[in-house]
Enzyme design. Structure first.
Site, PDB file in Angstrom:
ATOM      1  N   LYS A  19       0.832  -1.203   0.000  1.00 19.43           N
ATOM      2  CA  LYS A  19       0.000   0.000   0.000  1.00 19.43           C
ATOM      3  C   LYS A  19       0.866   1.253   0.000  1.00 19.43           C
ATOM      4  O   LYS A  19       0.640   2.202  -0.758  1.00 19.43           O
ATOM      5  CB  LYS A  19      -0.916   0.019   1.221  1.00 19.43           C
ATOM      6  CG  LYS A  19      -1.804   1.267   1.285  1.00 19.43           C
ATOM      7  CD  LYS A  19      -2.120   1.696   2.700  1.00 19.43           C
ATOM      8  CE  LYS A  19      -0.915   2.280   3.396  1.00 19.43           C
ATOM      9  NZ  LYS A  19      -1.234   2.902   4.697  1.00 19.43           N
ATOM     10  N   CYS A  35     -25.012   3.552   8.112  1.00 15.73           N
ATOM     11  CA  CYS A  35     -25.770   3.153   6.920  1.00 15.73           C
ATOM     12  C   CYS A  35     -26.954   4.080   6.648  1.00 15.73           C
ATOM     13  O   CYS A  35     -27.298   4.324   5.494  1.00 15.73           O
ATOM     14  CB  CYS A  35     -26.252   1.703   7.068  1.00 15.73           C
ATOM     15  SG  CYS A  35     -24.913   0.496   7.191  1.00 15.73           S
ATOM     16  N   CYS A  77     -26.435  -1.459  -1.226  1.00 17.63           N
ATOM     17  CA  CYS A  77     -25.240  -2.031  -0.600  1.00 17.63           C
ATOM     18  C   CYS A  77     -25.592  -3.386   0.013  1.00 17.63           C
ATOM     19  O   CYS A  77     -26.502  -3.465   0.847  1.00 17.63           O
ATOM     20  CB  CYS A  77     -24.676  -1.100   0.476  1.00 17.63           C
ATOM     21  SG  CYS A  77     -23.339  -1.834   1.429  1.00 17.63           S
ATOM     22  N   CYS A  92     -25.970   6.884   4.452  1.00 21.49           N
ATOM     23  CA  CYS A  92     -25.264   6.538   3.229  1.00 21.49           C
ATOM     24  C   CYS A  92     -26.206   6.489   2.029  1.00 21.49           C
ATOM     25  O   CYS A  92     -27.273   5.868   2.087  1.00 21.49           O
ATOM     26  CB  CYS A  92     -24.577   5.172   3.412  1.00 21.49           C
ATOM     27  SG  CYS A  92     -23.639   4.644   1.970  1.00 21.49           S
ATOM     28  N   CYS A  96     -18.659   4.803   6.250  1.00 17.20           N
ATOM     29  CA  CYS A  96     -18.583   3.341   6.290  1.00 17.20           C
ATOM     30  C   CYS A  96     -17.544   2.911   7.332  1.00 17.20           C
ATOM     31  O   CYS A  96     -16.502   2.339   7.013  1.00 17.20           O
ATOM     32  CB  CYS A  96     -18.243   2.791   4.906  1.00 17.20           C
ATOM     33  SG  CYS A  96     -18.631   1.035   4.705  1.00 17.20           S
TER      34      CYS A  96
END
Length: 265
Positions: A173, A250, A259, A253, A243
């Site tokens: 990463k 949620c 989702c 969102c 998230c």
């Protein structure tokens, strides 16, 4: 850990020895759009992505204000800036952006260069970077990596992922983000815990992946290459604000209805 916002200019490509390993991922992509359409794609991913872009429009997550792309001295010579990017990435592992940013500020006040770090004793370096996560190990890795950069790369950082991941304390990463930010080159997708978690929640992987590196490989199989740089910045901020790892928001969102992992009230 932080990332670079789209459009953030990379550090000038000064003294670059060779091209990045971008071509390593080109095999099998074909020369037209047809092979791309024939591949597996997650359901609703384009709509989900647009919703995430909308939720990230204000750019007010910790990664936006204190991410690695904000931690280096933009007035320093390019080689010094690249070194500072790499150091910020090494400090950022398992550390909040706020803590990494503060540690980098303290280092920069002392003049953050390859030579200044090599001249610093371990105890002093530890005091400066504390309380970043695993700071004792990071002191050791920073000193080892800095010595290698001085001896092998003339004080600059490598310009390929393969060479970057050979440095002590530098994982995939970090290497991909270093390519993005320091060399302004996209060699692959930078996947941290946020990108890993959200990709699995949205089913952006064919089957559940066990770690960020598996997720990187899975995403690169289908995600259009022109989105590779943007996806880290988008998902990291989304993971910091909405998230969340525990108790995701949620109800706030835009993807709640599409989702697979959403908690619907």
């Amino acid at each position: 850990a932080g990332s670079q916002a789209p459009g953030t200019p990379g550090i000038p490509r000064q003294r670059r020895r060779r091209k990045s390993l971008a071509i390593a991922y080109e095999a099998g992509q074909g020369d037209g759009a047809e092979p791309r359409r024939a591949r597996w794609e997650p359901r609703d991913w384009r709509e989900q992505l647009e919703h995430i872009r909308e939720m990230r429009r204000s750019r007010d997550a910790p990664v936006d204000e204190m991410g690695v792309h904000k931690c280096y001295d933009s007035s320093a010579p390019p080689q010094v800036m690249r070194y500072q990017v790499l150091l910020a990435l090494m400090l950022s592992s398992q550390t909040k952006d706020q803590v990494t940013s503060a540690a980098m500020l303290r280092l920069r006040r002392r003049g953050l260069t390859v030579d200044s770090v090599l001249q610093m004793d371990d105890e002093t370096l530890g005091q400066i970077i504390y309380p970043v996560g695993f700071w004792r190990n990071k002191v050791k890795y920073i000193k080892q990596t800095t010595a290698i950069l001085k001896q092998k790369y003339g004080g600059d950082i490598p310009s390929t992922v393969e060479e970057l991941v050979q440095l002590p304390g530098v994982g995939p990463k970090m290497a991909h983000l270093a390519m993005h930010i320091a060399w302004d080159s996209v060699a692959g997708i930078a996947v941290d815990t946020h990108v890993h978690r959200i990709s699995n929640r949205l089913k952006w992987v064919k089957k559940e992946t066990k770690n960020p590196e598996e997720t990187r490989v899975a995403l690169e199989e289908w995600l259009p290459r022109d989105l590779w740089k943007e996806i880290n910045w988008l998902l990291v901020g989304f993971g910091q604000q909405t998230c969340l790892p525990v108790n995701p928001r949620c109800s706030q969102c835009l993807n709640q209805d599409i989702c697979p992992a959403a908690k619907r009230l």
